[in-house]
Each structure stands twice: as structure tokens, then as C-alpha cells.
Design a protein around this motif. Structure first.
Motif, PDB file in Angstrom:
ATOM      1  N   SER A 154       0.556  -0.776   0.383  1.00 45.05           N
ATOM      2  CA  SER A 154       0.001  -0.168  -0.033  1.00 45.05           C
ATOM      3  C   SER A 154       0.693   1.210   0.037  1.00 45.05           C
ATOM      4  O   SER A 154       0.771   2.365  -0.914  1.00 45.05           O
ATOM      5  CB  SER A 154      -0.725  -0.073   1.114  1.00 45.05           C
ATOM      6  N   SER A 155       1.832   1.456   0.880  1.00 45.48           N
ATOM      7  CA  SER A 155       2.770   2.263   0.835  1.00 45.48           C
ATOM      8  C   SER A 155       3.340   2.518  -0.428  1.00 45.48           C
ATOM      9  O   SER A 155       3.613   3.801  -0.641  1.00 45.48           O
ATOM     10  CB  SER A 155       3.685   1.806   1.807  1.00 45.48           C
ATOM     11  N   THR A 156       4.167   2.082  -1.097  1.00 45.79           N
ATOM     12  CA  THR A 156       4.121   1.296  -2.548  1.00 45.79           C
ATOM     13  C   THR A 156       3.719   2.147  -3.350  1.00 45.79           C
ATOM     14  O   THR A 156       4.488   3.271  -3.881  1.00 45.79           O
ATOM     15  CB  THR A 156       4.867   0.389  -3.028  1.00 45.79           C
ATOM     16  N   VAL A 157       2.074   2.196  -3.525  1.00 49.50           N
ATOM     17  CA  VAL A 157       1.041   2.766  -4.007  1.00 49.50           C
ATOM     18  C   VAL A 157       1.404   4.184  -3.780  1.00 49.50           C
ATOM     19  O   VAL A 157       0.475   5.048  -5.249  1.00 49.50           O
ATOM     20  CB  VAL A 157       0.080   1.867  -4.829  1.00 49.50           C
ATOM     21  N   ALA A 158       0.700   4.524  -2.484  1.00 52.24           N
ATOM     22  CA  ALA A 158       0.471   5.625  -2.258  1.00 52.24           C
ATOM     23  C   ALA A 158       1.911   6.216  -2.642  1.00 52.24           C
ATOM     24  O   ALA A 158       1.526   7.835  -2.873  1.00 52.24           O
ATOM     25  CB  ALA A 158       1.016   5.671  -0.532  1.00 52.24           C
ATOM     26  N   HIS A 159       3.364   5.870  -2.953  1.00 48.92           N
ATOM     27  CA  HIS A 159       4.587   6.404  -3.199  1.00 48.92           C
ATOM     28  C   HIS A 159       4.236   7.215  -4.816  1.00 48.92           C
ATOM     29  O   HIS A 159       4.582   7.736  -5.266  1.00 48.92           O
ATOM     30  CB  HIS A 159       5.211   5.475  -2.656  1.00 48.92           C
ATOM     31  N   VAL A 179      -2.485   6.556 -12.789  1.00 48.31           N
ATOM     32  CA  VAL A 179      -3.228   6.648 -11.470  1.00 48.31           C
ATOM     33  C   VAL A 179      -4.219   5.714 -11.525  1.00 48.31           C
ATOM     34  O   VAL A 179      -4.862   5.614 -10.806  1.00 48.31           O
ATOM     35  CB  VAL A 179      -3.817   8.334 -11.798  1.00 48.31           C
ATOM     36  N   ASP A 180      -4.707   5.260 -13.228  1.00 46.09           N
ATOM     37  CA  ASP A 180      -5.714   4.690 -12.372  1.00 46.09           C
ATOM     38  C   ASP A 180      -5.223   3.241 -12.288  1.00 46.09           C
ATOM     39  O   ASP A 180      -5.924   2.401 -11.166  1.00 46.09           O
ATOM     40  CB  ASP A 180      -6.865   4.372 -13.685  1.00 46.09           C
ATOM     41  N   GLU A 181      -4.325   2.717 -12.683  1.00 45.18           N
ATOM     42  CA  GLU A 181      -3.753   1.352 -12.233  1.00 45.18           C
ATOM     43  C   GLU A 181      -3.535   1.484 -11.057  1.00 45.18           C
ATOM     44  O   GLU A 181      -3.580   0.662 -10.038  1.00 45.18           O
ATOM     45  CB  GLU A 181      -2.666   1.275 -13.321  1.00 45.18           C
ATOM     46  N   GLU A 182      -2.837   2.238 -10.743  1.00 38.80           N
ATOM     47  CA  GLU A 182      -2.376   2.564  -8.956  1.00 38.80           C
ATOM     48  C   GLU A 182      -3.946   2.535  -8.444  1.00 38.80           C
ATOM     49  O   GLU A 182      -3.631   2.174  -6.832  1.00 38.80           O
ATOM     50  CB  GLU A 182      -1.944   3.909  -8.650  1.00 38.80           C
ATOM     51  N   LEU A 183      -5.227   3.001  -8.617  1.00 38.56           N
ATOM     52  CA  LEU A 183      -5.943   3.279  -7.959  1.00 38.56           C
ATOM     53  C   LEU A 183      -6.561   1.686  -7.858  1.00 38.56           C
ATOM     54  O   LEU A 183      -7.183   1.303  -6.249  1.00 38.56           O
ATOM     55  CB  LEU A 183      -7.091   3.731  -8.501  1.00 38.56           C
ATOM     56  N   VAL A 184      -6.365   1.179  -8.876  1.00 33.90           N
ATOM     57  CA  VAL A 184      -7.194  -0.194  -8.416  1.00 33.90           C
ATOM     58  C   VAL A 184      -6.361  -0.751  -7.742  1.00 33.90           C
ATOM     59  O   VAL A 184      -6.941  -2.134  -6.781  1.00 33.90           O
ATOM     60  CB  VAL A 184      -7.088  -1.041 -10.047  1.00 33.90           C
ATOM     61  N   ASN A 185      -4.941  -1.566  -7.799  1.00 33.11           N
ATOM     62  CA  ASN A 185      -3.605  -1.510  -7.122  1.00 33.11           C
ATOM     63  C   ASN A 185      -4.023  -1.161  -5.266  1.00 33.11           C
ATOM     64  O   ASN A 185      -4.212  -1.754  -4.833  1.00 33.11           O
ATOM     65  CB  ASN A 185      -2.298  -0.941  -7.753  1.00 33.11           C
ATOM     66  N   MET A 186      -4.677  -0.212  -5.270  1.00 32.40           N
ATOM     67  CA  MET A 186      -4.898   0.449  -3.643  1.00 32.40           C
ATOM     68  C   MET A 186      -6.150  -0.521  -3.198  1.00 32.40           C
ATOM     69  O   MET A 186      -6.079  -0.719  -1.921  1.00 32.40           O
ATOM     70  CB  MET A 186      -4.860   1.749  -3.844  1.00 32.40           C
ATOM     71  N   GLN A 187      -6.668  -0.376  -3.795  1.00 32.38           N
ATOM     72  CA  GLN A 187      -7.699  -1.534  -3.657  1.00 32.38           C
ATOM     73  C   GLN A 187      -8.390  -2.954  -3.117  1.00 32.38           C
ATOM     74  O   GLN A 187      -8.510  -3.372  -2.121  1.00 32.38           O
ATOM     75  CB  GLN A 187      -8.981  -1.277  -4.808  1.00 32.38           C
ATOM     76  N   LYS A 188      -6.989  -3.307  -4.659  1.00 27.60           N
ATOM     77  CA  LYS A 188      -6.534  -5.007  -4.309  1.00 27.60           C
ATOM     78  C   LYS A 188      -6.024  -4.608  -2.981  1.00 27.60           C
ATOM     79  O   LYS A 188      -5.700  -5.664  -2.159  1.00 27.60           O
ATOM     80  CB  LYS A 188      -5.249  -5.081  -5.632  1.00 27.60           C
TER      81      LYS A 188
END
Length: 463
Positions: free
Chosen positions: A22-27, A428-437
Motif C-alpha cells: 500500500s505504501s508503494t502504491v501511495a508513493h 493513476v487509474d492503475e494505481e488506484l486499482v492496486n490500492m483497492q487490491k
């Protein structure tokens, strides 16, 4: 009980892994608009070895294996060269386009036409004091037009010198920064971590050096980013950096020459060949089209004044004396246009203008021969007016060539830049999906821990 404790430990390890994900996605999301940032990927892996229970193995959850960068090495290898070429051709084109000194059609050409027109007028009445003054005035204007054109070209070249000198503080500091980052990255890797953000910073600085000098990366086995000029001259070697400076070059009219002190601290010496990038483009403009134009204007001034003086030497003034040059100050081709002036004796006494071969007021034979020089072929194979047109045409062709090259170089860099963004940029769209995962996985692991805790309480409550 040991199985339940292992389940709790597995959950804790997995929570840490999902938290790191999650931290990586947020970064990534935080740096979606950061120039030079490459997308990072948290690589999770199953904890090994698994624990054996009877004839089976039971896994021990997930762990963070590494946080890597999304970089395409093939693309990155092409970027420095593309950046250098685009910056070099673009700088040369823009510098030459901004030069107004090569406007001979509106400076020297009118003065040249007016000079010969005044000679023809004087030939109609060679004894006229007014026509003599007009002819001397036209000659003075012609000399001044050469003076001003030469000085304007040299002023443009000097302005480029200032630009080159102004880039050196940033250039030298950037080289030193890359050397320092080499040390910091090596230390981080020796500690077992991959410093992705430092790598991004170093790559961004490498791109800037490619823009300035055409610097090419030369990685080594220690992971350092060593840099060289296009000819292989070292700029950064491990933790040591070169530095560049300028000194006047007497062989080039006092214009600056680049000097380099190599990373090993050797004695400062002139660069063996021109750099690439912006500095290369500036030098190409200064010592290419502008220097050529300056030399051509000098050659024209030398040839024209020589042709006219050869006739003037055969003529005499109304005082009966001759052997006078009309134009003075021109002794060599180099600097001829700037030095060209009208004989002060003739300016002071226009009756001394060598119009005839005798002192008779109506004699215009020398004038006629002087007028004939308008169509005389000079050293370039054409007359003075043709030479002026050629200088302007040659300069314009060079500007057009540089502009055309820049269009091609810019298109290539834009293409590579788009591919780099696709490979390394943040979606951004891809990272938001990763954040949900990551959120769903974190919630699931939390429920596992709660369930294991309930099971452990049940076990402990047994009596």
C-alpha cells in the motif's frame, strides 16, 4: 497452540507485506506528476521455507521481497543520445534564428548600391564639389556598413560566449551531484537495500547532463553511473567528477574555449573535441555559421576595397596628385570589414578624390574604371552584390538545415519519451486499482488474525 501462534505470526507478516504494498502504491500516486520519477513495484513473495505438518507443508504467509523500478533498459540506453541530439540541433537553430546581424540585404547591399550610384553621378560632372562630397559620403557609409555588420556578427558570437560561461556553474555542480549520488547509492546497496528514489534522482541528473553536454552513461559493476562526453572523455568516474571552465582563445578571436579538469585531478586542458547537447549547439552556431559569415564579410571587404584601391591608385585628384587609396585600414583578410575606412585625407579634402587620370575637372576615366568594379568578379567568383547575396543565402541555408535536423531530432525524442512514460510512468487509474487490491488483502488478513485470536481465546478458556 503452536499452530495458532504460527497463524498469528503469519498474519502479522502478511499485514506488513500488504502495508508495504500500500505504501508503494501511495508513493507512486504521490509522484504521478514528478518529473523523472519511475513507477515502483512492491514485489510480494510467499515466506519460505514452509512448515511441515506430517506429510504436508503449510505456508507461512507473505513477505515483501523487493521494491523495484519499472525501467526499460533498452529505452534508457537510447535516451541520452536522443536528448543530446535534440538539444544540440535545437540550440543551434534557435541561436541562429535570433541573430539579426546577417541582414546584409538591408545594411551593406543598400550602401554598396548607393556608392556606385554616387560614382555614376560624379562621372557625369567630375569637377562638381557637391558630387565629390556625395561620393566620399557614400564611400564612408559603405565602410561603416561593413564595420557595423562585422561588429554585429562578433557581438552575436560574444553573446554565445556568455551563454556558454553561464551554463558552467550548473554543469559542474550537476557533475559533482552525480558523483555524490554514486557514493550514496553504493552505500545503500551494500546495506542490502535498493535506493529507488536516489536512482531516479541520479538518472534525472544524467538526463540534464545529456542536455548540457551530450554526456553518455557508462555503468560499471559497482552500479555507479559513470559519464563521458561523446568522444569518450570522462566526466564522472565513481565518486569523482570533472569540472569545466573557459579561457579566451587567441586563435579564435578571443572567444572562449572549453577546458576540462578530468575526474582524476589532472591538469586542466582544452577539450579535444566539441561536446554535444546545448554546449555543442552553441559552439556549432558560434564557430560554424556565424564564424563563416564573419570570414565571408571580411573577404568581401578585403576584395572590394582592394579592387577599388587598385583603380584609385591610377587616378589623380584635382590637385594633380595621385597614388592614393580610397579605402584604408584593410591590410589582411582577417578583420578587414571591421577595419575598413575611407582615406582621411580624401575625407578632409574631397577635391583629392581620384576621379580622373589627369587633373582636368572633366576627366572621369578613373571614375569609369572604378564604376566597372561593380561587375568585376572577386575571389569568390562573383561580383560584390553577388557575394553579398551568397553570404545571406549560405547563412539562411545553415539555419534551415539546423531547423530541419531539430524537427527530426525532436520527433525522435518525443517518441522515445512517450515510450519511456508508458514503461516507467505512473498510471493513476492503475494505481488506484492496486490500492483497492491492497486494501482488500489487508482487510482479509486482519480477519484471519481476528479469527486466530478468537480460536486462541477459546483454547485458553478450556479447563
Amino acid at each position: 497452540m503452536s499452530g495458532l501462534l504460527a497463524l498469528l505470526q503469519q498474519g502479522a507478516s502478511s499485514l506488513q507485506a500488504q502495508s508495504a504494498y500500500s505504501s508503494t502504491v501511495a508513493h507512486n500516486l504521490s509522484n504521478s506528476n514528478t518529473v523523472g520519477y519511475s513507477r515502483q513495484r512492491a514485489e510480494l513473495a510467499a515466506v519460505t521455507p514452509a512448515e511441515r505438518y506430517g506429510s504436508s507443508f503449510i505456508g507461512r504467509g507473505a513477505m515483501l521481497q523487493a521494491v523495484s523500478q519499472a525501467r526499460d533498459r533498452f529505452l534508457e540506453a537510447q535516451m541520452p543520445g536522443a536528448i543530446s541530439r535534440e538539444m544540440s540541433s535545437g540550440t543551434e537553430a534557435e541561436t541562429l534564428k535570433s541573430v539579426s546581424a546577417i541582414d546584409l540585404d538591408n545594411s551593406v547591399a543598400p550602401a554598396l548600391s548607393n556608392f556606385y550610384s554616387s560614382l555614376r553621378s560624379l562621372a557625369q560632372n567630375p569637377g562638381s564639389a557637391n558630387y565629390r562630397e556625395a561620393a566620399v559620403g557614400a564611400a564612408t557609409q559603405l565602410a561603416l556598413s561593413f564595420n557595423r555588420s562585422s561588429m554585429a556578427i562578433e557581438a552575436s558570437r560574444t553573446g554565445i560566449d556568455s551563454k556558454i560561461e553561464g551554463r558552467l556553474p550548473e554543469l559542474n555542480e550537476t557533475l559533482a551531484q552525480v558523483a555524490r549520488l554514486n557514493v550514496q547509492i553504493r552505500e545503500a546497496r551494500n546495506g542490502g537495500a535498493e535506493p529507488n528514489d536516489l536512482l531516479d534522482t541520479r538518472l534525472r541528473l544524467g538526463d540534464r547532463l545529456a542536455e548540457l553536454t551530450g554526456a553518455q552513461p557508462v555503468p560499471n559493476k559497482e552500479g555507479d553511473l559513470n559519464l563521458t562526453l561523446p568522444d569518450g572523455t570522462s566526466l564522472v568516474a565513481g565518486e569523482r567528477a570533472a569540472s569545466l571552465s573557459v579561457l579566451p582563445d587567441a586563435a579564435n578571436g578571443g572567444h572562449f574555449q572549453l577546458y576540462l579538469q578530468k575526474p582524476d585531478g589532472s591538469v586542466r586542458a582544452p577539450l579535444a573535441s566539441a561536446p554535444g547537447g546545448e554546449l555543442g549547439g552553441l559552439l556549432a552556431a558560434r564557430d560554424g555559421a556565424l564564424k563563416t559569415a564573419s570570414s565571408q564579410v571580411d573577404q568581401l571587404a578585403f576584395d572590394l576595397s582592394g579592387a577599388i584601391n587598385a583603380v584609385a591608385q591610377t587616378g589623380v585628384g584635382l590637385d594633380g596628385s595621385g597614388g592614393r587609396d580610397l579605402f584604408t585600414g584593410v591590410t589582411t583578410v582577417g578583420g578587414a570589414a571591421r577595419a575598413m575606412t575611407v582615406n582621411a585625407a580624401i575625407v578632409g579634402n574631397t577635391s583629392w578624390f581620384p576621379a580622373g587620370t589627369t587633373s582636368a575637372p572633366g576627366d572621369a576615366r578613373a571614375l569609369q574604371a572604378m564604376i566597372d568594379t561593380e561587375s568585376t568578379s572577386l575571389s569568390g567568383g562573383t561580383n560584390a552584390a553577388g557575394a553579398l547575396s551568397r553570404i545571406t543565402a549560405d547563412f539562411g541555408a545553415t539555419v534551415q538545415r539546423a531547423s530541419t535536423m531539430h524537427e527530426g531530432d525532436a520527433a525522435m525524442l518525443s517518441h522515445l519519451g512517450s515510450m519511456r512514460q508508458s514503461a516507467s510512468g505512473v498510471s493513476v487509474d492503475e494505481e488506484l486499482v492496486n490500492m483497492q487490491k491492497a486494501q482488500r488483502a489487508y482487510e482479509a488478513v486482519t480477519r484471519v488474525i481476528k479469527t486466530a485470536d478468537t480460536m486462541l481465546e477459546t483454547l485458553l478458556s478450556l479447563k
